[in-house]
Design an enzyme around this catalytic site. Structure first.
Site, PDB file in Angstrom:
ATOM      1  N   LYS A 153      11.457  -3.855  -0.109  1.00  0.00           N
ATOM      2  CA  LYS A 153      10.021  -3.614  -0.010  1.00  0.00           C
ATOM      3  C   LYS A 153      10.087  -1.934  -0.946  1.00  0.00           C
ATOM      4  CE  LYS A 153       5.893  -1.875   2.285  1.00  0.00           C
ATOM      5  NZ  LYS A 153       5.350  -1.690   3.660  1.00  0.00           N
ATOM      6  N   ASP A 169       2.563   4.933   0.232  1.00  0.00           N
ATOM      7  CA  ASP A 169       1.299   3.886   0.964  1.00  0.00           C
ATOM      8  C   ASP A 169       0.369   4.855   1.356  1.00  0.00           C
ATOM      9  OD1 ASP A 169       0.094   1.924   2.245  1.00  0.00           O
ATOM     10  OD2 ASP A 169       1.712   1.620   3.345  1.00  0.00           O
ATOM     11  N   LYS A 214      -5.617   5.212   5.357  1.00  0.00           N
ATOM     12  CA  LYS A 214      -5.170   5.371   6.720  1.00  0.00           C
ATOM     13  C   LYS A 214      -4.797   7.075   6.747  1.00  0.00           C
ATOM     14  CE  LYS A 214       0.025   3.647   5.823  1.00  0.00           C
ATOM     15  NZ  LYS A 214      -0.204   2.787   6.743  1.00  0.00           N
ATOM     16  N   ASP A 274       8.222   4.616   2.029  1.00  0.00           N
ATOM     17  CA  ASP A 274       7.459   3.399   2.407  1.00  0.00           C
ATOM     18  C   ASP A 274       8.919   2.417   0.761  1.00  0.00           C
ATOM     19  OD1 ASP A 274       6.416   1.112   3.411  1.00  0.00           O
ATOM     20  OD2 ASP A 274       4.698   1.904   2.517  1.00  0.00           O
ATOM     21  N   ASP A 333      -4.345  -1.811   3.564  1.00  0.00           N
ATOM     22  CA  ASP A 333      -2.890  -1.314   4.234  1.00  0.00           C
ATOM     23  C   ASP A 333      -1.736  -2.951   4.797  1.00  0.00           C
ATOM     24  OD1 ASP A 333      -1.725   1.028   4.625  1.00  0.00           O
ATOM     25  OD2 ASP A 333      -2.502   1.294   6.488  1.00  0.00           O
ATOM     26  N   GLU A 355       0.611  -4.171   2.644  1.00  0.00           N
ATOM     27  CA  GLU A 355       0.605  -4.113   1.009  1.00  0.00           C
ATOM     28  C   GLU A 355       2.047  -4.904   1.638  1.00  0.00           C
ATOM     29  OE1 GLU A 355       0.735  -1.657   2.761  1.00  0.00           O
ATOM     30  OE2 GLU A 355       2.972  -1.116   1.764  1.00  0.00           O
ATOM     31  N   ARG A 384       3.860  -6.925   2.360  1.00  0.00           N
ATOM     32  CA  ARG A 384       4.536  -8.091   2.567  1.00  0.00           C
ATOM     33  C   ARG A 384       3.547  -8.697   1.485  1.00  0.00           C
ATOM     34  NH1 ARG A 384       0.872  -8.762   7.832  1.00  0.00           N
ATOM     35  NH2 ARG A 384       1.834  -6.230   8.782  1.00  0.00           N
TER      36      ARG A 384
HETATM   37  N1  BES Z   1       4.258   1.073   5.868  1.00  0.00           N
HETATM   38  C1  BES Z   1       3.487   0.886   6.292  1.00  0.00           C
HETATM   39  C2  BES Z   1       3.954   0.703   7.639  1.00  0.00           C
HETATM   40  C3  BES Z   1       4.447   1.922   7.847  1.00  0.00           C
HETATM   41  C4  BES Z   1       3.844   2.193   9.485  1.00  0.00           C
HETATM   42  C5  BES Z   1       6.226   2.504   7.604  1.00  0.00           C
HETATM   43  C6  BES Z   1       4.693   3.533   9.929  1.00  0.00           C
HETATM   44  C7  BES Z   1       6.598   3.587   8.600  1.00  0.00           C
HETATM   45  C8  BES Z   1       6.268   4.472   9.256  1.00  0.00           C
HETATM   46  C9  BES Z   1       2.793  -0.806   6.300  1.00  0.00           C
HETATM   47  O1  BES Z   1       2.426  -0.586   4.966  1.00  0.00           O
HETATM   48  C10 BES Z   1       1.314  -0.343   7.045  1.00  0.00           C
HETATM   49  O2  BES Z   1       0.848   0.412   6.853  1.00  0.00           O
HETATM   50  N2  BES Z   1       1.016  -1.348   7.952  1.00  0.00           N
HETATM   51  C11 BES Z   1       0.124  -1.974   8.602  1.00  0.00           C
HETATM   52  C12 BES Z   1      -0.344  -3.457   8.549  1.00  0.00           C
HETATM   53  C13 BES Z   1      -1.396  -3.918   9.222  1.00  0.00           C
HETATM   54  C14 BES Z   1      -2.713  -3.403   8.298  1.00  0.00           C
HETATM   55  C15 BES Z   1      -1.229  -5.209   9.101  1.00  0.00           C
HETATM   56  C16 BES Z   1       0.390  -1.543  10.238  1.00  0.00           C
HETATM   57  O3  BES Z   1       1.094  -1.505  10.840  1.00  0.00           O
HETATM   58  O4  BES Z   1      -0.453  -1.090  10.312  1.00  0.00           O
HETATM   59 ZN    ZN Z   2       4.330  -0.083   3.799  1.00  0.00          ZN
HETATM   60 MN    MN Z   3       0.339  -0.189   4.742  1.00  0.00          MN
END
Ligand code: BES
Ligand code: ZN
Ligand code: MN
Length: 492
Positions: free
Chosen positions: A257, A262, A269, A280, A339, A341, A343
């Protein structure tokens, strides 16, 4: 830095000598007798052998100048493993950070570990500890590292050049990936990641192809491109190829990824800690770095490495919650939450690798906050199928000193990522969030593909200083991927 193995320190003039001492009171096995006695005495007198990774210094005068004896608490002897080995060595070198040491020696443990592992992990430990995050401090003093020129690895017996070069390749690769993760997102754009990948490829003898947005569109990568819509930075889909075996197909595909920032996109966020989302793209950095090592080692495998890179930003053209996009696999996706993104970029990266003929895929991603809740800071989440492949990846982790923990994935989870209006939805609530991320990716994995998914959202960035590393980027799973590739190569 030059590394050399030696069996004795007789006649060597050193600025510092690093000696691990176990909780039971005995020094690492390769210590020459006089060194052993002294280190064990220091550990006993100072009580310093109790807290794993802690260091005690003793300044010693001699004809040629002073030597610092650095005693590092190495934990219980029967718990000593590769990870502890590099952690102990890193702690020792970190304790020299403010010093002027040029020539140092490190004593390794050759009973609990085999000699090759002991040497390789010590070399890695020294290299990891020579990384600091303060790239943009304008005052030199604050980011000064000791001017170490030569490192003698005290390992008994004859030289072990292979272990040294493997340790150097892996250590340098980890620090390279840490640098990419640590760079701010205004500098480490998708374009810059592609430039770094090109430099790496030319150094290691890899082929590089950068698929631009227009070409990606023609290939049908609507899922990946949907993430890029809010950004003014051109997205870069980076592909490295290595043909160490020759012939057709790929023995291994690694997909990382590469979200260089992000923000969450329209599903933005909260601002707290949003700055950390510069890392990220750690999955991309990790797979690129791993490909570099695999090529440097000349492993007899064919490897394809894919790093779909873009920013995730809000904007007038940005993808909106509820939008439906078509992935390269042909499956349609309802974007519930912009968010989620990671996947979206991964499924097109994985489909690309499968179409190129990769029948084993490992993807690496800072994918979910949920894996942080599930496993905490010290384990990478491991998903995939079939079980035999997942087990092989976990074993590669164990053997290379990295911690992966297997997570479940059932048909019920696969059902949860189905959309009301399209084939898939990219978000399905908070319960088992890390599993749902894996279930989404699972939908594009071909029946005959061996697949492992490494969720490094908890392990990619340390929020606190550790004895063996400063807080910040850790570039996890490079060692695991290289070990897995070596195992596949051994079977070829
Ligand atoms: N990049 C984030 C996940 C992340 C969070 C990595 C904290 C490192 C530290 C990812 O893109 C994300 O935002 N995931 C969301 C998914 C949800 C919206 C289904 C999450 O985990 O909240
Ligand atoms: Zn992310
Ligand atoms: Mn995200």
């Amino acid at each position: 830095m030059q590394f050399r193995t030696v069996s004795t320190l007789a006649g060597e003039q050193l600025d510092a000598l690093i000696v691990p001492v176990f909780k039971e009171g005995n020094a690492a096995s390769a210590a020459p007798d006089d060194v052993r006695q002294q280190a064990e005495w220091v550990a006993r007198e100072s009580g310093a052998r109790k807290l794993f990774g802690s260091t005690t210094h003793l300044q010693e005068g001699s004809d040629g100048g002073p030597t610092r004896l650095v005693v590092v608490a190495a934990g219980k002897r029967d718990e000593f493993d590769i990870q502890r080995s590099w952690q102990v060595v890193s702690s020792g070198v970190r304790s020299l950070w403010q010093s002027t040491a040029r020539r140092i020696a490190v004593v390794v443990e050759t009973d609990a570990l085999d000699r090759t592992e002991a040497v390789q992990s010590a070399v890695e430990g020294v290299i990891y500890s020579m990384w600091r995050p303060e790239t943009y401090r304008t005052s030199e003093d604050e980011r000064q590292l000791p001017p170490i020129e030569e490192v003698l690895i005290v390992a008994g017996d004859a030289a072990d050049e292979d272990a040294i070069s493997r340790g150097t390749f892996v250590g340098d690769a980890v620090n390279w990936a840490r640098n990419l993760s640590n760079e701010p997102a205004n500098l480490m754009t998708p374009t810059r990641v592609a430039e770094e990948a090109a430099a790496l490829a030319s150094g290691a003898g890899l082929d590089i192809e950068v698929v631009e947005e227009d070409a990606a569109r023609e290939m049908g990568m609507g899922s990946y491109l949907s993430v890029a819509r809010g950004s003014d930075e051109p997205a870069k889909f980076i592909v490295l190829r290595y043909h160490g075996r020759g012939g057709d197909g790929y023995d291994l595909g690694i997909v990382g990824k590469g979200i260089t920032f992000d923000s969450g996109g329209i599903s933005i966020k909260p601002s707290e800690d949003m700055h950390l989302m510069k890392h990220d793209m750690t999955g991309a950095a990790v797979v690129l770095a791993s490909a570099g090592v695999i090529a440097q080692l000349g492993l007899p495998i064919n490897l394809i490495c894919v790093a779909p890179c873009t920013e995730n930003l809000p904007g007038g053209h940005a993808t909106k919650p509820g939008d439906v996009v078509t992935s390269m696999s042909g499956k349609t996706v309802e974007v519930i939450n912009t968010d989620a993104e990671g996947r979206l970029v991964l499924i097109d990266g994985i489909t690309f690798a499968q179409r190129e003929g990769a029948r084993r895929i490992v993807d690496v991603a800072t994918l979910t906050g949920a894996i942080r809740i599930a496993l905490g800071r010290y384990y990478t989440g491991l998903f995939g199928r079939p079980d035999a492949f997942v087990d092989a990846v976990r074993a590669a982790g164990d053997e290379s000193g990295e911690r992966l923990w297997p997570m479940p994935l059932a048909d019920e989870h696969r059902d949860e990522v189905k959309s009301d209006v399209a084939d898939l939805r990219n978000s399905a609530g908070r319960l088992g969030g890390a599993i749902l991320g894996a279930a989404f990716i699972d939908a594009v994995i071909d029946e005959d593909t061996n697949w492992a998914h490494l969720d490094i959202a908890a392990t990619a960035w340390a929020e606190e200083d550790r004895t063996y590393s400063p807080k910040g980027p850790q570039a996890p799973t490079i060692r695991t991927i290289v070990e897995l590739a070596a195992k596949i190569a051994a079977r070829n």
